[in-house]
Design a protein around this motif. Structure first.
Motif: not given
Length: 324
Positions: A43-50, A60-65, A159-164
């Motif tokens: 699971r991720t807090v990030l949108p898949l399209d992002y 650094s942009a992931a927090d806003e997304a 942690s997915t906000r900081e994954i490449n």
């Protein structure tokens, strides 16, 4: 003496399955991922399209997304634990938080979670990456005589906000989740924390890192060998003699957990895990497994939790369920 009154967890809605990684064209496949790490979804807090459009090139942009903050996911796990404990936020006299990827260090993330819950009490962070839960429990055991009636531990790890997402070796591992526990040294419950353990080897501090405004990195083979050895040793140290013990480990990957069980002599029927469905949720992984099995904590059961993390650090706890 510590007593566990409730455990809770929360995972965000967005699902990253292995087919998603195949669609990113990063030279991976469902077969390769399952064979290597045993993970099918996370699971991720990030949108898949992002993720698909940016590969999270700029953390650094992931927090806003992100669709949730750590305070929000931590609070949801805490609400789950409090409901199981039959307690209200106003009953909590101390909040301690810790994770691999705190959204803030000033203020302490425990304060942002307490604020989200409307708790007015002492709040501070105890972070030791993936082994944060062990560090928190070990600290509380040493403070038992001075604790308030109820303590809330939270491990919010998004942690997915900081994954490449161009790095196939690491992006397939990580998922987001939060876990929480309600404990007391003054009020007994059926589940007690019988013993805890925690230690570190700081000479290995550079082997696993989440860099500020950077991507996760690790020395994969070295870290896996370390994790298997330390986990197996912890299980042997914490297990009661002559009793069947259920095992909950750090949810890094299924291969590591299976190897640890084999080395420690844990039967797979006594192995509780969810890494195959949620990936590596850092500090929240082991706590979320325990929460999923809350109704399985039957009289007379013993559960050993053993976690490892950056630092390098490792620790655990044995839980004992009272006989009816």
């Amino acid at each position: 003496m510590l007593y566990l009154h409730g455990a809770g967890h929360f995972h965000p809605d967005n699902v990253i399955d292995n087919a998603f990684f195949e669609s990113l064209d990063i030279n991976t496949s469902d077969e390769w991922i399952v064979d290597r790490v045993g993970i099918r979804t996370r699971r991720t807090v990030l949108p898949l399209d992002y993720i698909r459009s940016t590969f999270n090139a700029d953390p650094s942009a992931a927090d806003e997304a992100a669709e949730y903050t750590n305070a929000q996911t931590g609070a949801r796990a805490a609400q789950h634990a409090l409901a199981r404990a039959g307690r209200d936020p106003s009953d909590v006299g101390l909040v301690i938080a810790g994770s691999c990827t705190p959204a803030t260090t000033c203020p302490a993330e425990a304060c942002t979670i307490a604020g989200e819950l409307g708790i007015e009490a002492a709040a501070y962070d105890v972070n030791s990456a993936c082994s944060s839960l062990a560090a928190q429990l070990h600290l509380l055991m040493g403070m038992a005589d001075s604790l308030p009636d109820f303590v809330l531990l939270v491990q919010p790890d998004n942690s997915t906000r900081e994954i490449n997402y161009r790095d196939r070796d690491t992006c397939v591992l990580w998922g987001d989740g939060s876990s929480a526990m309600v404990l007391s040294a003054r009020h007994a419950s059926a589940v007690r924390v019988a013993t805890t353990s925690f230690t570190s080897s700081p000479s290995g501090h550079a082997k696993v890192q989440f860099l500020r405004h950077g991507h996760f990195r690790q020395e994969g083979r070295t870290v896996q060998t370390f994790a298997i050895k330390r986990t197996a040793n912890l299980v042997r140290e914490l297990s009661p003699e002559g009793r069947a013990t259920h095992f909950v480990g750090h949810q890094a990957n299924l291969s590591m957990l299976t190897s640890s069980c084999r080395r420690a002599g844990i039967d797979q029927t006594h192995h509780w895990y969810n890494v195959d469905r949620f990936g590596n949720c850092g500090a929240a992984g082991a706590g979320s497994v325990l929460s999923e099995h809350w109704d399985d904590l039957t009289p007379g059961l013993s559960v050993v939790m053993a976690v490892v993390g950056s630092g390098l650090s490792w620790g655990g706890a044995r839980l004992e369920v009272a006989l009816a």
